[in-house]
Design a protein around this motif. Structure first.
Motif, mmCIF file in Angstrom:
data_model
loop_
_atom_site.group_PDB
_atom_site.id
_atom_site.type_symbol
_atom_site.label_atom_id
_atom_site.label_comp_id
_atom_site.label_asym_id
_atom_site.label_seq_id
_atom_site.Cartn_x
_atom_site.Cartn_y
_atom_site.Cartn_z
ATOM 1 N N GLU A 55 0.834 -1.202 0.000
ATOM 2 C CA GLU A 55 0.000 0.000 0.000
ATOM 3 C C GLU A 55 0.871 1.255 0.000
ATOM 4 N N THR A 56 1.936 1.228 0.809
ATOM 5 C CA THR A 56 2.870 2.358 0.863
ATOM 6 C C THR A 56 3.542 2.576 -0.486
ATOM 7 N N ALA A 57 3.924 1.470 -1.143
ATOM 8 C CA ALA A 57 4.563 1.573 -2.457
ATOM 9 C C ALA A 57 3.590 2.133 -3.497
ATOM 10 N N LEU A 58 2.304 1.775 -3.399
ATOM 11 C CA LEU A 58 1.295 2.314 -4.319
ATOM 12 C C LEU A 58 1.154 3.825 -4.137
ATOM 13 N N ILE A 59 1.124 4.265 -2.872
ATOM 14 C CA ILE A 59 1.008 5.702 -2.583
ATOM 15 C C ILE A 59 2.210 6.457 -3.151
ATOM 16 N N ASP A 60 3.416 5.898 -2.950
ATOM 17 C CA ASP A 60 4.622 6.542 -3.482
ATOM 18 C C ASP A 60 4.586 6.592 -5.003
ATOM 19 N N LEU A 61 4.128 5.505 -5.630
ATOM 20 C CA LEU A 61 4.046 5.463 -7.091
ATOM 21 C C LEU A 61 3.100 6.536 -7.618
ATOM 22 N N ILE A 62 1.914 6.641 -7.004
ATOM 23 C CA ILE A 62 0.920 7.634 -7.449
ATOM 24 C C ILE A 62 1.443 9.050 -7.238
ATOM 25 N N ASN A 63 2.080 9.296 -6.094
ATOM 26 C CA ASN A 63 2.641 10.628 -5.835
ATOM 27 C C ASN A 63 3.735 10.987 -6.847
ATOM 28 N N GLN A 64 4.579 10.007 -7.205
ATOM 29 C CA GLN A 64 5.643 10.260 -8.180
ATOM 30 C C GLN A 64 5.057 10.580 -9.558
ATOM 31 N N LYS A 65 4.014 9.836 -9.943
ATOM 32 C CA LYS A 65 3.405 10.076 -11.249
ATOM 33 C C LYS A 65 2.690 11.428 -11.278
ATOM 34 N N ARG A 66 2.065 11.813 -10.161
ATOM 35 C CA ARG A 66 1.402 13.122 -10.085
ATOM 36 C C ARG A 66 2.424 14.247 -10.202
ATOM 37 N N ALA A 67 3.620 13.997 -9.648
ATOM 38 C CA ALA A 67 4.660 15.031 -9.684
ATOM 39 C C ALA A 67 5.439 15.015 -11.001
ATOM 40 N N GLY A 68 5.096 14.067 -11.887
ATOM 41 C CA GLY A 68 5.771 14.005 -13.174
ATOM 42 C C GLY A 68 7.171 13.431 -13.109
ATOM 43 N N LYS A 69 7.481 12.699 -12.040
ATOM 44 C CA LYS A 69 8.823 12.126 -11.899
ATOM 45 C C LYS A 69 8.918 10.818 -12.666
ATOM 46 N N PRO A 70 10.089 10.491 -13.190
ATOM 47 C CA PRO A 70 10.263 9.219 -13.915
ATOM 48 C C PRO A 70 10.179 8.042 -12.954
ATOM 49 N N ILE A 71 9.602 6.938 -13.416
ATOM 50 C CA ILE A 71 9.469 5.738 -12.592
ATOM 51 C C ILE A 71 10.605 4.787 -12.940
ATOM 52 N N THR A 72 11.425 4.477 -11.940
ATOM 53 C CA THR A 72 12.566 3.585 -12.163
ATOM 54 C C THR A 72 12.222 2.180 -11.681
ATOM 55 N N THR A 73 12.686 1.186 -12.417
ATOM 56 C CA THR A 73 12.440 -0.213 -12.061
ATOM 57 C C THR A 73 13.459 -0.670 -11.032
ATOM 58 N N LYS A 74 12.977 -1.231 -9.945
ATOM 59 C CA LYS A 74 13.877 -1.706 -8.893
ATOM 60 C C LYS A 74 14.323 -3.130 -9.185
#
Length: 308
Positions: A217-236
């Motif tokens: 759930e925490t990772a989902l929140i971080d993902l949504i916040n990053q996408k809202r901020a327009g930040k690139p999503i990096t694969t771990k």
């Protein structure tokens, strides 16, 4: 705002009766949920009830229940016919017996509800039933109808109210033999068991749900916040899986691994309280600022949507 009661009726112990209301004790509404979208337009997907043969949409008033006897052959059952077989437990939780909590197999547990007096009357009778169960250190077993089906319900005192846990019927619980029959019988040495017990001792504690964080759930929140901020999503990178070849060696290493953190114990990060601040976490201060900047840079009209 308190949730709406799932059921209202009466709680009865022999001739002692009181009006009660049943409320859900748990909630999934605070978890992140997703809608399905059309990738091409960004529009939300809508589901319709259609006739399987004609493909025509069917209004709710024309939909009836049916039991399939054979392929394509159904017996229709009307709402009025179902109401005719309504049970006494539709309106009353009748306490049938009292059992020890240890007698209830955990596989039979479904979900918990809170039970409290309904209205200003019946508090005395409710208290008598509640305190009798508490004093006898038993679990009261009764029946209740929810969503048109009768359920077994186990009642226990909790603070000033009762917790009612729905139970499964025997035909709903699968036999363990279907799954355990092929498990091999192996002989374990005393040294192996001693090492395993030592690991358990090092990890011993008291169950406190506040210590646990829903990492997904925490990772989902971080993902949504990053996408809202327009930040690139990096694969771990995923941790590599290791095959245990020598069980004894694995146990010895485990003992050392568990002993090391105990010497240099650091205060653990306090888990986020999702129930209290889910929306706030999705709209963090950093997220708000970045989201505003990203919004200002976006083109107008149809080009607004981002690709997921």
């Amino acid at each position: 705002m308190a949730p709406r009661a799932n059921w209202k009726g009466f709680l009865r112990l022999s001739l002692v009766t009181c009006p009660v209301a049943l409320y859900p004790a748990t909630s999934e509404s605070e978890k992140i949920s997703f809608n399905q979208l059309n990738r091409q337009t960004g529009h939300r997907i809508k589901y319709l009830k259609v006739d399987a043969d004609t493909g025509d949409e069917v209004p709710n008033e024309d939909i009836v229940k049916g039991y399939e006897l054979d392929k394509g052959q159904y017996i229709e059952v009307s709402k009025e016919e179902l109401e005719e077989i309504a049970l006494e437990s539709t309106r009353t939780i009748e306490i049938d017996e009292f059992v020890d909590k240890s007698d209830i197999d955990p596989r039979y547990l479904i979900r918990p509800y809170y039970l409290r007096p309904d209205g200003k009357v019946g508090h005395d009778a409710f208290a008598v039933i509640r305190e009798t169960i508490r004093e006898m250190d038993k679990v009261a077993i009764g029946r209740v109808v929810l969503t048109n089906r009768e359920h077994i319900i186990a009642l226990e005192p909790l603070d000033k109210g009762l917790v009612g846990t729905l139970l499964r019927y025997p035909y709903e619980v699968r036999s363990e033999q279907e799954y355990f029959e092929d498990i091999q019988q192996v002989k374990l040495t005393k040294d192996m068991l001693d090492l395993a017990k030592h690991i358990v001792t090092q990890k011993a504690g008291r169950f406190d749900p506040e210590k646990f964080e829903d990492h997904y759930e925490t990772a989902l929140i971080d993902l949504i916040n990053q996408k809202r901020a327009g930040k690139p999503i990096t694969t771990k990178e995923r941790p590599a899986s290791t095959n245990v070849v020598d069980l004894m060696e694995a146990l010895r290493r485990s003992v050392g691994k568990e002993a090391a953190p105990a010497k240099a114990a650091k205060p653990s990060r306090k888990p986020r309280k999702a129930a209290a601040g889910q929306k706030e976490m999705l709209m963090s201060i950093e997220g708000k600022k970045a989201a505003k900047e990203a919004t200002a840079k976006r083109p107008a009209a149809g080009a607004r949507r981002k690709s997921a």
